[in-house]
Design a protein around this motif. Sequence first.
Motif, short mmCIF file in Angstrom:
data_model
loop_
_atom_site.label_atom_id
_atom_site.label_comp_id
_atom_site.label_asym_id
_atom_site.label_seq_id
_atom_site.Cartn_x
_atom_site.Cartn_y
_atom_site.Cartn_z
N LEU A 12 0.84 -1.20 0.00
CA LEU A 12 0.00 0.00 0.00
C LEU A 12 0.87 1.25 0.00
O LEU A 12 0.57 2.23 -0.67
CB LEU A 12 -0.92 0.00 1.21
CG LEU A 12 -2.01 -1.08 1.19
CD1 LEU A 12 -2.87 -0.98 2.42
CD2 LEU A 12 -2.87 -0.96 -0.06
N LYS A 13 1.97 1.20 0.73
CA LYS A 13 2.83 2.36 0.83
C LYS A 13 3.48 2.64 -0.52
O LYS A 13 3.59 3.79 -0.95
CB LYS A 13 3.91 2.12 1.89
CG LYS A 13 4.33 3.38 2.62
CD LYS A 13 5.10 3.07 3.87
CE LYS A 13 6.52 2.63 3.54
NZ LYS A 13 7.30 2.35 4.75
N ILE A 28 -3.06 5.00 -5.51
CA ILE A 28 -4.33 4.85 -4.81
C ILE A 28 -4.98 6.21 -4.59
O ILE A 28 -6.17 6.41 -4.87
CB ILE A 28 -4.12 4.14 -3.46
CG1 ILE A 28 -3.67 2.70 -3.71
CG2 ILE A 28 -5.39 4.15 -2.62
CD1 ILE A 28 -3.19 1.99 -2.47
N LEU A 29 -4.18 7.17 -4.13
CA LEU A 29 -4.71 8.50 -3.86
C LEU A 29 -5.21 9.13 -5.16
O LEU A 29 -6.26 9.78 -5.18
CB LEU A 29 -3.64 9.38 -3.23
CG LEU A 29 -3.31 9.03 -1.77
CD1 LEU A 29 -2.27 9.98 -1.23
CD2 LEU A 29 -4.57 9.11 -0.91
N LEU A 30 -4.46 8.93 -6.24
CA LEU A 30 -4.84 9.52 -7.51
C LEU A 30 -6.19 8.97 -7.98
O LEU A 30 -7.08 9.73 -8.35
CB LEU A 30 -3.77 9.23 -8.56
CG LEU A 30 -3.99 9.93 -9.91
CD1 LEU A 30 -3.65 11.39 -9.77
CD2 LEU A 30 -3.15 9.29 -10.99
N ILE A 31 -6.34 7.66 -7.91
CA ILE A 31 -7.60 7.03 -8.34
C ILE A 31 -8.75 7.55 -7.49
O ILE A 31 -9.81 7.92 -8.00
CB ILE A 31 -7.50 5.50 -8.26
CG1 ILE A 31 -6.57 4.98 -9.35
CG2 ILE A 31 -8.87 4.85 -8.39
CD1 ILE A 31 -6.33 3.50 -9.30
N GLY A 91 -13.60 4.55 -5.08
CA GLY A 91 -12.30 4.82 -5.67
C GLY A 91 -11.18 4.28 -4.81
O GLY A 91 -10.22 3.69 -5.30
N LEU A 92 -11.32 4.46 -3.52
CA LEU A 92 -10.32 3.96 -2.58
C LEU A 92 -10.21 2.44 -2.69
O LEU A 92 -9.12 1.87 -2.79
CB LEU A 92 -10.70 4.36 -1.16
CG LEU A 92 -9.61 4.25 -0.10
CD1 LEU A 92 -8.48 5.21 -0.41
CD2 LEU A 92 -10.18 4.56 1.27
N VAL A 148 -6.96 0.36 -3.99
CA VAL A 148 -6.31 -0.66 -3.17
C VAL A 148 -6.33 -2.00 -3.89
O VAL A 148 -5.33 -2.72 -3.95
CB VAL A 148 -7.01 -0.76 -1.80
CG1 VAL A 148 -6.52 -1.98 -1.03
CG2 VAL A 148 -6.75 0.50 -1.00
N GLY A 149 -7.47 -2.31 -4.51
CA GLY A 149 -7.57 -3.57 -5.25
C GLY A 149 -6.57 -3.62 -6.38
O GLY A 149 -5.88 -4.63 -6.57
N LEU A 150 -6.46 -2.52 -7.11
CA LEU A 150 -5.52 -2.46 -8.23
C LEU A 150 -4.08 -2.59 -7.73
O LEU A 150 -3.26 -3.27 -8.36
CB LEU A 150 -5.70 -1.13 -8.98
CG LEU A 150 -5.00 -1.02 -10.33
CD1 LEU A 150 -5.52 -2.09 -11.28
CD2 LEU A 150 -5.19 0.35 -10.93
#
Lengths: 232, 245
Positions: free
Chosen positions: B14-15, B21-24, B183-184, B188-190
């Motif tokens: 995640l890091k 993630i934030l962009l999506i 989106g979050l 995360v899934g992606l």
Amino acid sequence: MKRKHKKAVREFKERSLITHYNSKSPISEQYRTIRSNIHFSSIDTEYRTLMVTSSGPGEGKSTTTANLAVVMAQQGKRVLLIDADLRKPTAHYTFRVSNAKGLTNVLTRQVNLLDAVSLTEVDRLHILPSGPVPPNPAELLGSRMMQELTKEALDEFDMVIFDTPPVLAVTDAQILANTCDGVVLVVGSGVTEKDAAQKSKELLVAAKAKLLGVVLNRKKMDDKNYYYYYGN
Amino acid sequence: MEETISLKEIFETLKKRLAMILLITLVATAASGLISYMFLTPIYQSSTQILVNQSNENQQVDFNQVRTNVEMINTYRVIIKSDNILEKVQNKLDSNESVSQLDSMIQVNSEQNSQVFTVSVQHSDPEMAATIANTVASTFESEIKEIMKLNVSNVTILSKADTPMSPIKPNPMLNMAIAFVVGLMAGVGLAFLLEYLDNTVKTEQDIEKQLELPVLGVIAEMNEKQIQQSTHMSKVRAGSERFEA
């Protein structure tokens, strides 16, 4: 524009020869660790011809080869680095020597080995660049002349280190691996596919190579992972 | 292939892909906000309340009567939306809404055990919503006598529908909140999917597990700081460095 390019080339050079330009850096220390580990694995037989390769391009073969050669020379050994990557030679860029005469000229008996070898700015480290790119690299590297050249080099130097093309791309590395005392496989962290590394290992084992081990290159580390023993 | 997933690895993943993630999440939220504010037609709702109450002679409240009225509401709900009423409404409105369109706009809600029920109309034009609601209520009030065969109408309009100020749909805040969460989750899934598809060697453990070869050493990736440091070092280099290990 031109100056910018020059600066980029210089920075690239200094980046690739960190063991010489910044021998106290943690990365140089990591190269010395590799040197020690190679030394420890040669308890029974002394490895005098080493070969560095990787599964694919862009994993850091040439950089590893050059720096390994530097730290071995710093240890007091007379080292010859041979650029056997006849398809994409880079060693003459790294050490800034002319590539007019090199390995291919020696193999085709145009010049003697010692005439083609030049001393680098690192003490005791000599380099044999690739020379002009030949049409048949694999045949040249597998020739009897190559074995004679290696023998001759060992009379003159303590260590001979080969930079080679990637294992999976062409057969050159396998041919050389068969004749070298030890083979080091470079694996790029986040670059090399697991299957590719596995395949490379199988190819090298098939070539009856003595695989000493793997160097994991480009590993992403936090600054806190560094151990500044000498301090900077 | 047996793989154990440690909590630490999850956090690492995640890091590493935090930016993505934030962009999506941001893009999803912004897109939903944009669509809510710019492209969706706002829908206005206007309501009127109707009381169902039989006039009784004696002054006491008769509970049976109340019960009857409450149960009547269920019947009235159907009547209100019946073609009989809606056709009359349509005639009065002389607008171009069809009966079935009117039917879909109108909602009848009643509180449990209450004699009051609410007729709500949703329309893209706020004034129209109020007009339709009032028309429906008044039509219903006058027609109910005839339909139910009563002497006097037993429904009273408690409150007239007035023109609403702000739309009830779309609710941009809610849409954005939903898009944020979705989106979050997608991000995360992606991130995990990419991590799973990334079949490259990363750590010494990977090498030992996969290749069963000893790791001679690990070279860290150089960051900009170190490159600068080494170039700086090279400028102040004093001759050749000897390093006897």
